[in-house]
Enzyme design. Structure first.
Site, short mmCIF file in Angstrom:
data_model
loop_
_atom_site.label_atom_id
_atom_site.label_comp_id
_atom_site.label_asym_id
_atom_site.label_seq_id
_atom_site.Cartn_x
_atom_site.Cartn_y
_atom_site.Cartn_z
N CYS A 1 13.58 11.31 6.98
CA CYS A 1 13.56 10.89 8.39
C CYS A 1 14.94 11.02 9.01
O CYS A 1 15.06 11.25 10.20
CB CYS A 1 13.05 9.46 8.48
SG CYS A 1 14.02 8.31 7.49
N GLU B 1 9.44 1.66 10.98
CA GLU B 1 10.48 2.66 10.71
C GLU B 1 9.80 4.01 10.80
O GLU B 1 8.97 4.33 9.95
CB GLU B 1 11.07 2.46 9.31
CG GLU B 1 11.85 1.18 9.12
CD GLU B 1 13.22 1.23 9.76
OE1 GLU B 1 13.67 2.33 10.14
OE2 GLU B 1 13.83 0.15 9.90
N GLU C 1 9.55 16.80 14.82
CA GLU C 1 9.97 16.59 13.43
C GLU C 1 9.20 17.56 12.54
O GLU C 1 7.98 17.48 12.45
CB GLU C 1 9.67 15.15 13.03
CG GLU C 1 10.24 14.78 11.69
CD GLU C 1 9.90 13.34 11.29
OE1 GLU C 1 8.75 12.92 11.45
OE2 GLU C 1 10.82 12.65 10.79
N LYS D 1 0.85 -1.20 0.00
CA LYS D 1 0.00 0.00 0.00
C LYS D 1 0.88 1.25 0.00
O LYS D 1 1.40 1.65 1.04
CB LYS D 1 -0.92 0.03 1.22
CG LYS D 1 -1.98 1.14 1.09
CD LYS D 1 -2.49 1.67 2.39
CE LYS D 1 -1.69 2.77 2.99
NZ LYS D 1 -1.52 4.01 2.20
N GLY E 1 6.68 5.27 8.29
CA GLY E 1 5.87 6.49 8.28
C GLY E 1 6.02 7.21 9.60
O GLY E 1 7.04 7.09 10.28
N SER E 2 5.00 7.95 9.97
CA SER E 2 5.08 8.80 11.17
C SER E 2 4.99 7.96 12.45
O SER E 2 4.42 6.86 12.46
CB SER E 2 3.95 9.82 11.14
OG SER E 2 2.71 9.14 11.16
N THR E 3 5.51 8.53 13.51
CA THR E 3 5.46 7.85 14.81
C THR E 3 4.00 7.71 15.27
O THR E 3 3.62 6.69 15.85
CB THR E 3 6.32 8.62 15.83
OG1 THR E 3 7.68 8.53 15.36
CG2 THR E 3 6.23 8.03 17.21
N ALA F 1 1.28 7.25 13.45
CA ALA F 1 0.67 6.10 12.78
C ALA F 1 1.31 4.80 13.26
O ALA F 1 0.63 3.78 13.43
CB ALA F 1 0.80 6.25 11.27
N GLY F 2 2.62 4.84 13.49
CA GLY F 2 3.34 3.64 13.94
C GLY F 2 2.80 3.10 15.25
O GLY F 2 2.68 1.88 15.44
P1 NAD Z 1 2.18 8.77 7.61
O1 NAD Z 1 2.40 8.00 8.84
O2 NAD Z 1 1.12 9.79 7.61
O3 NAD Z 1 1.82 7.79 6.40
C1 NAD Z 1 2.70 6.76 5.99
C2 NAD Z 1 1.90 5.68 5.29
O4 NAD Z 1 1.06 5.03 6.23
C3 NAD Z 1 0.98 6.18 4.20
O5 NAD Z 1 0.91 5.18 3.20
C4 NAD Z 1 -0.36 6.31 4.92
O6 NAD Z 1 -1.46 6.22 4.05
C5 NAD Z 1 -0.29 5.11 5.85
N1 NAD Z 1 -1.03 5.21 7.11
C6 NAD Z 1 -1.14 6.30 7.92
N2 NAD Z 1 -1.83 5.97 9.03
C7 NAD Z 1 -2.11 4.64 8.94
C8 NAD Z 1 -2.78 3.70 9.77
N3 NAD Z 1 -3.29 4.08 10.94
N4 NAD Z 1 -2.89 2.42 9.36
C9 NAD Z 1 -2.36 2.03 8.18
N5 NAD Z 1 -1.72 2.87 7.33
C10 NAD Z 1 -1.61 4.16 7.71
O7 NAD Z 1 3.60 9.39 7.21
P2 NAD Z 1 3.96 10.33 5.97
O8 NAD Z 1 3.55 11.72 6.27
O9 NAD Z 1 3.50 9.72 4.69
O10 NAD Z 1 5.57 10.20 5.98
C11 NAD Z 1 6.39 11.00 6.75
C12 NAD Z 1 6.84 10.26 7.99
O11 NAD Z 1 7.52 9.07 7.65
C13 NAD Z 1 7.85 11.07 8.79
O12 NAD Z 1 7.55 10.97 10.17
C14 NAD Z 1 9.18 10.38 8.49
O13 NAD Z 1 10.17 10.56 9.46
C15 NAD Z 1 8.74 8.96 8.37
N6 NAD Z 1 9.76 8.18 7.64
C16 NAD Z 1 10.52 7.29 8.33
C17 NAD Z 1 11.51 6.57 7.65
C18 NAD Z 1 12.39 5.56 8.36
O14 NAD Z 1 13.00 4.75 7.70
N7 NAD Z 1 12.46 5.58 9.68
C19 NAD Z 1 11.70 6.76 6.28
C20 NAD Z 1 10.90 7.68 5.63
C21 NAD Z 1 9.91 8.38 6.30
#
Ligand code: NAD
Length: 485
Positions: free
Chosen positions: A284, A250, A383, A176, A228-230, A232-233
């Site tokens: 990130c 991550e 961030e 996805k 993605g974001s902390t 959402a993580g």
């Molecule tokens: P985000 O968390 O908003 O979204 C990331 C992905 O997750 C998207 O595909 C989104 O649709 C999906 N998503 C969001 N909430 C979800 C949920 N509850 N369940 C399932 N899927 C969900 O992040 P973003 O704004 O797209 O990306 C930026 C973030 O990603 C920053 O915090 C950045 O630091 C982090 N990031 C981390 C790394 C790493 O390797 N540690 C690498 C790149 C980006």
């Protein structure tokens, strides 16, 4: 303009269950760069069923790792054959400067695929151990159906970090991508299709958060690999915990670059600043907190301001441009709100802070450097995910380590010094998953990468990245029996 009308599910391009679509808006021109169908829950059901069947009954998990690697190598070669085209596609989705994009967004993913294809031949998937009571066959089996969920900032890179090891392991995948960057994900599906990947092994379903959550909770998914974001993580980790699903996360970062008092700025800043502002600051691992020795603070600030002011901001398709637009209007609003917050907190803008002059389209923000920053300020703790740096004074190595560690995050960091032993002590003292000692290379794909603290759980890249997609099984054997290889 690249338009897809179908979703890649079960090895075919199928008509989506719903009618809604994602338009990809080019952040430089504010015009539509492409469009894809938005996957719904019904599409996720189909994609998981296809991946499940390919895992439970299909050839992929039963092929040897080296046979699987051959398919992955073909995809890597196809990526390398079209580096400029794919870089321009990604730039049209999210604004990454094309010169940087062709290396980090396109060539690096092919390196990642190559690394895992190579590891397939060397990794001990099956190993006979002597055991305490007799011989044991220790097998590393694929974990099953993987949900791979990625952000928009380095979309193909993160896809490769998940698909490379997952596919070498023998898993099948429902991928996805983020709604902002579905075009390169569909392109990747085409490359895997052309490379002869068996049906159902990879399924690509562009979708938003709610449908993403549905995928995470789907009973047919064995493992969730999320970047993605902390925020959402945390939700995804909780959902996986409830169902005892395997997961790896991550997440975000707020990395500190430590300049020791013996630093040679002419050597250090050309390594540090491109990392601090890489990908328009949407990285990130960006080194956004610069810790400068107090008695050289003004000298450091002057040198940073001089170099940041000289950076070329503009159309990211221009190969000489170093800073392009932010991914979306809402991201520019977020970054601008942090610039206001920093001023309200008492920090001063040494350079930037506004929108670049002479550019009337696109979601640009000037590269911005804050001085007189205390590490407790929000601009030092949160961030921002844009081209905004803070320079914080420190009074020696121990205090620099303490400031670097005074963060909820623990993803990356760096130290610059004329004394490598001293620098290594700083590197050892900062609690982050990766660290650079007089280096400009934040990630080496042959070694583990990931976060301490709120920056994540698990390690991608290296052998550890493959092991995220493996389950260990121990089969005790009768003495004297040697299984066929
Ligand atoms: P985000 O968390 O908003 O979204 C990331 C992905 O997750 C998207 O595909 C989104 O649709 C999906 N998503 C969001 N909430 C979800 C949920 N509850 N369940 C399932 N899927 C969900 O992040 P973003 O704004 O797209 O990306 C930026 C973030 O990603 C920053 O915090 C950045 O630091 C982090 N990031 C981390 C790394 C790493 O390797 N540690 C690498 C790149 C980006």
């Amino acid at each position: 303009m690249k338009t897809y009308d179908r979703l890649f599910i079960g090895g075919d391009w199928v008509v989506p269950a719903g009618t809604s679509r994602f338009d990809v808006i080019n952040p430089t021109t504010e015009e539509v760069a492409g469009s894809v169908p938005e996957a719904t829950e019904a599409d996720i059901d189909r994609a998981v069923a296809a991946a499940r069947q390919a895992f439970d009954e299909g050839p992929w998990p039963r092929m040897s790792p080296v046979e699987r690697a051959a398919v992955i190598s073909k995809v890597s070669q196809a990526i390398q054959a079209d580096m400029q085209g794919i870089a321009e596609l990604i730039t049209s989705e999210m604004g990454s400067p094309v010169a940087w994009a062709s290396l980090a967004q396109v060539f690096a993913p092919s390196m990642i695929f190559d690394y895992y294809a190579g590891l397939a031949a060397d990794y001990p998937f099956d190993e006979i151990r002597p055991g305490l009571m007799g011989p044991v066959l220790v097998r590393n089996e694929p974990v099953g159906v993987v949900a791979a969920i990625t952000p928009w900032n380095v979309p193909l890179f993160i896809a490769a970090a998940k698909l490379g090891p997952a596919l070498v392991a023998g898993c099948t995948v429902v991928f996805k991508p983020a709604p902002e960057t579905p075009l390169d994900a569909c392109k990747l599906a085409e490359l895997f299709e052309e490379a002869g990947l068996p049906k159902g092994v990879l399924n690509v379903v562009p979708a938003g958060r709610e449908v993403g959550e549905y995928l995470v909770r789907h009973p047919g998914v064995d493992k969730v690999s999320f970047t993605g974001s902390t925020v959402a993580g945390r939700k995804i980790g909780a959902a996986c915990g409830e169902n005892l699903k395997r997961f790896s996360l991550e997440l975000g970062g707020k990395s500190a670059a430590v300049l020791l008092d013996d630093v040679v700025l002419a050597d250090a800043l050309p390594m540090l600043l491109p990392n601090a502002l890489m990908n328009n600051g949407e990285a990130c691992i960006a080194q956004t907190r610069i810790l400068a020795p107090r008695d050289r603070y003004q000298e450091v600030v002057d040198a940073i301001v001089e170099q940041v002011s000289a950076m070329k901001v503009g159309d990211p398709l221009d190969p000489t441009v170093e800073v392009g637009p932010l991914v979306a209007e809402r991201q520019r609003e977020r970054v601008e709100s942090y610039i206001r917050i920093g001023q309200e907190e008492g920090a001063k803008i040494a350079v930037g802070g506004g929108r670049p002059a002479g550019i009337d389209k696109g979601w640009f923000v000037e590269p911005t450097v804050f001085v007189d920053v205390d590490n407790s300020m929000r601009i030092a703790q949160e961030e921002i995910f844009g081209p905004v740096l803070v320079v914080i004074p420190h009074d020696g190595d121990a205090e620099a380590i303490a400031i670097a560690n005074d963060s909820a995050y623990g993803l990356c960091g760096s130290v610059y010094t004329a004394d490598l032993d001293r620098g290594l002590k700083v590197a050892q003292g900062v609690r982050t998953g990766t660290f650079m000692l007089n280096s400009a290379i934040p990630i080496d794909f042959a070694t583990p990468f990931g976060g301490f603290k709120d920056s994540g759980i698990g390690r991608e890249f290296g052998r550890e990245g493959l092991e995220l997609f493996l389950e260990q099984k121990s089969i005790t054997l009768p003495a004297g029996y040697t299984p066929p290889t």
